[in-house]
Design a protein around this motif. Structure first.
Motif, PDB file in Angstrom:
ATOM      1  N   VAL A   1     111.985  69.319 -19.521  1.00 24.49           N
ATOM      2  CA  VAL A   1     111.344  70.625 -19.449  1.00 24.49           C
ATOM      3  C   VAL A   1     111.431  71.295 -20.808  1.00 24.49           C
ATOM      4  N   ARG A   2     110.325  71.920 -21.205  1.00 22.93           N
ATOM      5  CA  ARG A   2     110.371  72.806 -22.372  1.00 22.93           C
ATOM      6  C   ARG A   2     110.467  74.223 -21.827  1.00 22.93           C
TER       7      ARG A   2
ATOM      8  N   VAL B   1     115.319  74.269 -13.389  1.00 20.62           N
ATOM      9  CA  VAL B   1     115.436  75.299 -14.427  1.00 20.62           C
ATOM     10  C   VAL B   1     115.143  76.675 -13.822  1.00 20.62           C
ATOM     11  N   PHE B   2     114.082  76.781 -13.039  1.00 22.49           N
ATOM     12  CA  PHE B   2     113.732  78.052 -12.406  1.00 22.49           C
ATOM     13  C   PHE B   2     114.859  78.513 -11.486  1.00 22.49           C
ATOM     14  N   GLU B   3     115.391  77.593 -10.712  1.00 27.13           N
ATOM     15  CA  GLU B   3     116.495  77.905  -9.809  1.00 27.13           C
ATOM     16  C   GLU B   3     117.723  78.376 -10.590  1.00 27.13           C
TER      17      GLU B   3
ATOM     18  N   TYR C   1     114.605  72.185 -25.055  1.00 25.69           N
ATOM     19  CA  TYR C   1     114.170  71.087 -24.196  1.00 25.69           C
ATOM     20  C   TYR C   1     115.365  70.649 -23.366  1.00 25.69           C
ATOM     21  N   ILE C   2     115.150  70.522 -22.062  1.00 27.41           N
ATOM     22  CA  ILE C   2     116.236  70.254 -21.123  1.00 27.41           C
ATOM     23  C   ILE C   2     115.870  69.048 -20.271  1.00 27.41           C
ATOM     24  N   LEU C   3     116.785  68.092 -20.165  1.00 26.83           N
ATOM     25  CA  LEU C   3     116.579  66.949 -19.276  1.00 26.83           C
ATOM     26  C   LEU C   3     116.788  67.419 -17.840  1.00 26.83           C
ATOM     27  N   SER C   4     115.721  67.916 -17.248  1.00 29.69           N
ATOM     28  CA  SER C   4     115.779  68.474 -15.910  1.00 29.69           C
ATOM     29  C   SER C   4     114.359  68.587 -15.373  1.00 29.69           C
TER      30      SER C   4
END
Length: 154
Positions: A105-106, A21-23, A13-16
């Motif tokens: 984001v997961r 994340v895709f980039e 899990y990301i604070l974004s």
């Protein structure tokens, strides 16, 4: 006789945002910051991609093809050591599933179609947790982690 296959799944899990994340996965200048490599492709289904060491030698270490791309939620690629690129049996598959969760984001990375006990299967079990931890750190703090760090002796 068929080879025994295995898979590896890692969830973080990301604070974004899904877009960031895709980039971070697909933009060479961003991947360099946390991976020490650049993922180079035009990211269209059927196109090749290369995993290039971000140093003076610019060694291509991994290769594959883009199977599926749905920015910013999904990317599926094939994956093989560059030295084994001519052997279709050496390719495995990596799926990046990016799902929004409130303000985070997961990210689920599934690396499958791996030959059980192979060097690749062993390597990715150590590699993915380090790379994805570095990705998380980079997106949350602006700095990746040292992917070449070694355990301190007791």
């Amino acid at each position: 006789m068929t080879k025994e296959m295995t898979s590896f799944v890692y969830v973080t899990y990301i604070l974004s945002t899904p877009e960031k994340v895709f980039e971070a996965i697909t933009k060479p200048d961003v991947a360099r910051c946390y991976w020490g490599h650049e993922n180079v492709s035009d990211w269209k289904p059927g196109s090749k991609w290369e995993h290039v060491r971000a140093n003076d030698e610019r060694t291509v270490e991994l290769v594959g093809k883009v199977i599926e791309v749905s920015p910013p939620t999904r990317l599926v690629i094939t994956w093989a050591n560059a030295s084994q690129a001519s052997d279709p049996a050496s390719y495995s598959r990596v799926t990046f599933a990016i799902e929004e969760y409130d303000n985070m984001v997961r990210l689920t990375v599934t690396h499958d179609e791996l030959e059980a006990g192979s060097g690749m299967a062993k390597g990715i079990k150590q590699g993915w947790p380090a790379v994805l931890s570095s990705l998380k750190s980079f997106l949350e703090t602006g700095s990746g982690i040292d992917l070449f760090a070694k355990p301190k002796s007791a």
